[in-house]
Write a protein that holds these residues in place. Structure first.
Motif, PDB file in Angstrom:
ATOM      1  N   ASP A 200       4.461  23.212 -15.084  1.00 19.94           N
ATOM      2  CA  ASP A 200       4.690  21.275 -14.304  1.00 19.94           C
ATOM      3  C   ASP A 200       3.485  21.307 -14.340  1.00 19.94           C
ATOM      4  O   ASP A 200       2.744  19.490 -14.030  1.00 19.94           O
ATOM      5  CB  ASP A 200       5.341  21.462 -12.517  1.00 19.94           C
ATOM      6  CG  ASP A 200       7.094  21.543 -12.837  1.00 19.94           C
ATOM      7  OD1 ASP A 200       7.341  21.390 -13.997  1.00 19.94           O
ATOM      8  OD2 ASP A 200       7.716  21.915 -11.692  1.00 19.94           O
TER       9      ASP A 200
ATOM     10  N   CYS B  40      -3.337  20.955  -8.339  1.00 20.75           N
ATOM     11  CA  CYS B  40      -2.501  20.975  -8.682  1.00 20.75           C
ATOM     12  C   CYS B  40      -1.197  22.268  -8.089  1.00 20.75           C
ATOM     13  O   CYS B  40      -0.311  22.591  -7.740  1.00 20.75           O
ATOM     14  CB  CYS B  40      -1.746  20.760 -10.492  1.00 20.75           C
ATOM     15  SG  CYS B  40      -2.153  19.175 -10.740  1.00 20.75           S
TER      16      CYS B  40
ATOM     17  N   ASP C   7      -4.260  15.775 -16.807  1.00 24.85           N
ATOM     18  CA  ASP C   7      -4.508  14.280 -18.810  1.00 24.85           C
ATOM     19  C   ASP C   7      -4.742  15.333 -19.998  1.00 24.85           C
ATOM     20  O   ASP C   7      -5.106  16.139 -19.768  1.00 24.85           O
ATOM     21  CB  ASP C   7      -5.465  13.323 -17.903  1.00 24.85           C
ATOM     22  CG  ASP C   7      -6.878  14.371 -17.784  1.00 24.85           C
ATOM     23  OD1 ASP C   7      -7.508  15.342 -18.916  1.00 24.85           O
ATOM     24  OD2 ASP C   7      -7.612  13.639 -17.063  1.00 24.85           O
TER      25      ASP C   7
ATOM     26  N   HIS D 148       1.789  19.305 -17.354  1.00 20.48           N
ATOM     27  CA  HIS D 148       2.555  18.613 -17.699  1.00 20.48           C
ATOM     28  C   HIS D 148       1.736  17.568 -16.940  1.00 20.48           C
ATOM     29  O   HIS D 148       1.372  16.251 -17.317  1.00 20.48           O
ATOM     30  CB  HIS D 148       4.650  18.196 -17.998  1.00 20.48           C
ATOM     31  CG  HIS D 148       4.466  19.212 -19.087  1.00 20.48           C
ATOM     32  ND1 HIS D 148       5.235  20.777 -18.788  1.00 20.48           N
ATOM     33  CD2 HIS D 148       4.854  19.153 -20.043  1.00 20.48           C
ATOM     34  CE1 HIS D 148       5.281  21.192 -19.721  1.00 20.48           C
ATOM     35  NE2 HIS D 148       5.472  19.641 -20.832  1.00 20.48           N
ATOM     36  N   SER D 149       1.069  17.763 -15.583  1.00 20.00           N
ATOM     37  CA  SER D 149       0.437  16.511 -14.883  1.00 20.00           C
ATOM     38  C   SER D 149      -0.982  16.943 -15.139  1.00 20.00           C
ATOM     39  O   SER D 149      -1.277  15.874 -14.271  1.00 20.00           O
ATOM     40  CB  SER D 149       0.740  17.389 -13.791  1.00 20.00           C
ATOM     41  OG  SER D 149      -0.502  18.362 -13.472  1.00 20.00           O
TER      42      SER D 149
END
Length: 106
Positions: free
Chosen positions: A54, A103, A60, A57-58
């Motif tokens: 996750d 994150c 850039d 994938h977050s």
């Protein structure tokens, strides 16, 4: 918990998480291949892999590229020369590590 890490500390943390991610992911794949998949024994491992997925994938495109090439699947040392100037690379690497850790740790 300390939140104001210097560049080397960030690099160490990201390297640790990426190494652990690769190890746990391989372990899960091996367990799946030999048929030893048990939810109770893989719960934390699977949760860790999914969490890192996750986070990745977050990110850039530049951040993902840098994390992938420098930490997840290290290739040759100067891979970044095809993409960035030296100062740009180090600036983006710092931002990439910040984004990854933010994150992951909130």
């Amino acid at each position: 918990m300390k939140t104001n890490y210097n560049y080397k500390e960030k690099e160490t943390l990201v390297r640790f998480h990426c190494h652990a991610y690769n190890q746990v992911k391989r372990s899960i794949q091996v367990k799946e291949l030999i048929g030893e998949v048990h939810e109770e024994s893989m719960g934390y491992d699977l949760a860790y892999v999914l969490t890192i997925d996750d986070v990745l994938h977050s990110l850039d495109e530049d951040a993902y590229r840098i994390i992938a090439h420098d930490f997840l699947e290290p290739t040759h040392k100067n891979w970044w020369m095809d993409y960035y100037a030296k100062t740009t690379y180090y600036r983006l690497k710092g931002r990439s590590m910040d984004a990854f850790l933010r994150c992951l740790h909130g």
